[in-house]
Enzyme design. Structure first.
Site, PDB file in Angstrom:
ATOM      1  N   LYS A 125       3.285   4.179   6.486  1.00  0.00           N
ATOM      2  CA  LYS A 125       1.591   4.261   6.592  1.00  0.00           C
ATOM      3  C   LYS A 125       1.540   5.170   7.746  1.00  0.00           C
ATOM      4  O   LYS A 125       0.412   6.067   7.677  1.00  0.00           O
ATOM      5  CB  LYS A 125       1.029   2.921   6.942  1.00  0.00           C
ATOM      6  CG  LYS A 125       1.656   2.062   8.452  1.00  0.00           C
ATOM      7  CD  LYS A 125       0.800   2.635   9.471  1.00  0.00           C
ATOM      8  CE  LYS A 125       1.426   1.863  10.849  1.00  0.00           C
ATOM      9  NZ  LYS A 125       0.567   2.233  11.935  1.00  0.00           N
TER      10      LYS A 125
ATOM     11  N   THR B  46      -4.745   2.866  10.501  1.00  0.00           N
ATOM     12  CA  THR B  46      -3.972   4.224  11.062  1.00  0.00           C
ATOM     13  C   THR B  46      -4.641   5.660  10.136  1.00  0.00           C
ATOM     14  O   THR B  46      -4.643   6.467  11.000  1.00  0.00           O
ATOM     15  CB  THR B  46      -2.571   3.994  10.482  1.00  0.00           C
ATOM     16  OG1 THR B  46      -2.053   2.607  10.653  1.00  0.00           O
ATOM     17  CG2 THR B  46      -1.829   5.215  11.227  1.00  0.00           C
TER      18      THR B  46
END
Length: 376
Positions: free
Chosen positions: A235, A292
């Protein structure tokens, strides 16, 4: 919700979470003391106050040390050098968590023997320092200690995940991973957060779940440590890609495209590595990716924005010295995908931008003009 004692015993308390208070949007979690935690671990351990060491005094390690102390445990926060520990002691706060004072009673140290006698040791160094950290504390660990990694990454040279590094360096210890959408800035301020505790041994996963869980920090359990850790590593690469798109002037559509297709890439990688594909649609995958890829708190996202604007970014963010884990993960995850025969176009483009000097705009065009295919 997970069907565990920790989860069910907590449920009735979550109605108390949104008590009126000043600050933080007028809301504040109920005090941690309202909750009865599950600390009945597997084997011979008994519930109650435990001795815990958190290794790594960055923002995340500091936030978790504060959380564990608030949960009623005896906690030590270890820094990699004496100077760093001294600075924390003198400032009374972590410079990466400005305005959040370190609680009284939190032990600050640079001594590796702090892990002796601990029932739980939390490994929170940057991913590239995981092996070295394990080697430094190995002589002092007590048999039966449970190890938890909260670092996100894959070791470039070996292709090993963080838990695999710990298992290799510290054989004979149970190892779990804690991951999910969890900005340290918010956890340190007791803002509602959810994570997943993963271990192939279900009893260990649920034990770790109970130790960390409180009214502002909800934890689910999983036995898919492979999927949880690969989500955490990949990620950060996607956050770089989404940030680059933003830095080049793209809109929300482009970021949504990046994130959606990245989940497809990630599910293929997890399956090839022996994990469960659906893990990438949970907190460790989609949840962490949303946070994120969209938040200004995200080091990786902001590094991507800078790259998209034409700036040079290496493995840290200037004066804050905050590690950009995606910079290292781009190399290691791409290598792992190639080893497993998985094609990950977005990750490969980020790698080429970071290490081969590829122009971000050219990489975006390349992704947009790939051959036609079905979505799944």
């Amino acid at each position: 919700p997970a069907n565990t004692r920790a989860d069910s015993s907590e449920q009735r308390f979550f109605d108390k979470l949104w008590a009126p208070a000043a600050g933080w949007g007028g809301l504040r979690p109920a005090p941690c003391t309202d909750i009865k935690q599950q600390t009945d671990p597997p084997g011979s351990r008994q519930g109650g106050k435990m001795k815990i060491a958190v290794l790594g005094s960055g923002a995340w390690g500091t936030a978790l040390a504060m959380l564990l102390q608030k949960n009623g445990h005896e906690v030590s926060l270890w820094s990699y050098c004496e100077e760093e520990s001294h600075t924390l002691r003198e400032r009374g706060e972590n410079k990466m968590l400005p305005g959040v004072p370190l609680p009284k009673g939190l032990a600050l140290t640079h001594r590796e023997d702090i892990v002796a006698g601990c029932e739980l040791v939390v490994f929170a160094p940057p991913s590239y320092a995981m092996r070295q950290t394990a080697q430094r504390v190995k002589p002092y660990l007590t048999p039966g200690t449970v190890l938890v990694t909260v670092a996100k990454g894959v070791e470039p040279e070996s292709g090993l995940r963080m838990s695999e590094i710990l298992a290799e360096e510290l054989p004979g210890y149970a190892v779990a991973a804690l991951s999910g959408p969890s900005h340290a800035e918010e956890v340190a301020r007791e803002m509602p957060t959810g994570c997943v505790a993963a271990c192939p041994e279900k009893a260990i996963a649920e034990w770790v779940q109970g130790i960390f869980m409180n009214p502002s920090f909800r934890v689910y359990s999983s036995t898919d440590i492979t999927g949880v850790e690969l989500c955490g590593a990949a990620k950060n690469i996607i956050a770089l890609a989404a940030g680059m798109a933003e830095g080049m002037g793209c809109g929300d559509n482009a970021k949504a495209l990046m994130m959606s297709r990245a989940l497809v890439e990630l599910s293929a990688l997890i399956k090839a590595a022996g994990g469960q594909e659906n893990t990438c649609f949970g907190l460790a995958g989609m949840g962490d990716m949303i946070v994120t890829c969209t938040s200004p708190h995200s080091r990786n996202h902001m590094a991507g924005v800078a790259i998209g604007r034409g700036e040079h970014v290496a493995g840290d963010l200037g004066e804050r010295h905050a590690v950009v884990e995606g910079y290292y993960a781009a190399q290691s995850v791409t290598a792992l995908a190639q080893k497993l025969g998985v094609h990950m176009p977005i990750c490969e483009c980020v790698y080429d931008i970071l290490f081969n000097g590829k122009d971000p705009a050219a990489a975006l065009t390349e992704l947009m003009l790939r051959d036609k295919r079905s979505e799944f």
